[in-house]
Design a protein around this motif. Sequence first.
Motif, PDB file in Angstrom:
ATOM      1  N   ALA A 118       4.823   8.671  10.938  1.00  0.00           N
ATOM      2  CA  ALA A 118       5.509   7.225  10.641  1.00  0.00           C
ATOM      3  C   ALA A 118       4.807   6.846   9.526  1.00  0.00           C
ATOM      4  N   VAL A 119       5.623   6.579   8.478  1.00  0.00           N
ATOM      5  CA  VAL A 119       5.020   5.842   7.351  1.00  0.00           C
ATOM      6  C   VAL A 119       5.493   4.473   7.422  1.00  0.00           C
ATOM      7  N   ILE A 120       4.615   3.511   7.419  1.00  0.00           N
ATOM      8  CA  ILE A 120       4.798   2.030   7.489  1.00  0.00           C
ATOM      9  C   ILE A 120       5.358   1.505   6.000  1.00  0.00           C
ATOM     10  N   VAL A 121       6.377   1.099   5.658  1.00  0.00           N
ATOM     11  CA  VAL A 121       6.932   0.800   4.335  1.00  0.00           C
ATOM     12  C   VAL A 121       7.306  -0.701   4.190  1.00  0.00           C
ATOM     13  N   ALA A 122       7.082  -1.611   5.173  1.00  0.00           N
ATOM     14  CA  ALA A 122       7.302  -2.739   4.888  1.00  0.00           C
ATOM     15  C   ALA A 122       6.776  -3.509   6.422  1.00  0.00           C
ATOM     16  N   GLY A 123       6.392  -4.781   6.106  1.00  0.00           N
ATOM     17  CA  GLY A 123       6.024  -5.471   7.525  1.00  0.00           C
ATOM     18  C   GLY A 123       4.447  -6.141   7.431  1.00  0.00           C
ATOM     19  N   GLY A 124       3.868  -6.407   8.389  1.00  0.00           N
ATOM     20  CA  GLY A 124       2.298  -7.148   8.420  1.00  0.00           C
ATOM     21  C   GLY A 124       1.356  -6.101   8.319  1.00  0.00           C
ATOM     22  N   SER A 125       1.566  -4.859   8.531  1.00  0.00           N
ATOM     23  CA  SER A 125       0.616  -3.831   8.489  1.00  0.00           C
ATOM     24  C   SER A 125       0.426  -3.289   7.067  1.00  0.00           C
ATOM     25  N   VAL A 126       1.292  -3.638   6.096  1.00  0.00           N
ATOM     26  CA  VAL A 126       1.218  -3.000   4.675  1.00  0.00           C
ATOM     27  C   VAL A 126       0.304  -4.069   4.090  1.00  0.00           C
TER      28      VAL A 126
END
Length: 260
Positions: A118-126
């Motif tokens: 799963a690739v995080i593309v937006a949000g607080g972890s970016v």
Amino acid sequence: MTEAAAVRAPGGAQAVQRALDVLHCFHDNGPDVSASDLARRLGLSVSTAHRLARTLLGAGFLEQDARTSRYRLGPAVTELGRLSYHRRGLHLAAPELTDLAERTGATADLALRSGPHAVIVAGGSVAPKVGLRRPLHSTALGKVLLAWARPGEGGPSSLSPLPAFTDRTIVEPAALEAELAKVRSDAYALNDGESAHGVRTLAVPVLDGAGHARFALAVRATPTVITDARTDWFLAQARSCARALEVLMLSPAERRPPAP
């Protein structure tokens, strides 16, 4: 076909795969790499790795530090990434995720699937120096993307073996299949210390018109914040955001009413 011939072959599938493998070496967001580093990671000769890197350099997919001769991702990757970011409507997601985080006091993330991650593309972890790729089997985001997989995406059997990150990580394919059935039934996924102790995550799907997960949306905090008693409230907030994103992130063509 010899190694050298494969690299030189115009349009050769092996050469293309090796070039893509070079680019994948930069997924860890680590420091610049040398041709020797690339060769070691990919099991190639240094001369082949150097030739691949120079080809990607010429096309703008890599750039080279003039002082150290080491490589980093180039402007062509940035350009394509920005184009994809906007084509997917991700620029519209940021305000919604910020609002969700402020309402819940949790970190809110949006992810899509890339192979076994799963690739995080937006949000607080970016953020800089934060890895954006998460294993599918040990994360709430990943479970959602598996449970509502899009056509052509591999199922749980494509992920074996399943590495353990904590004593709670699911490592048996049959157990993962059972977990995904529960996720579909409950309409959300839970990660309670399966990827890291002291972290609890709830995730829900952002569905496309066919009922597949275009993205997964998660809220993440500690078990003292996302308590058992407040799980339903957090899920309601996440689902409200997911429904908004399902509309906001439609392409112009998808927004048009059907022809009479």
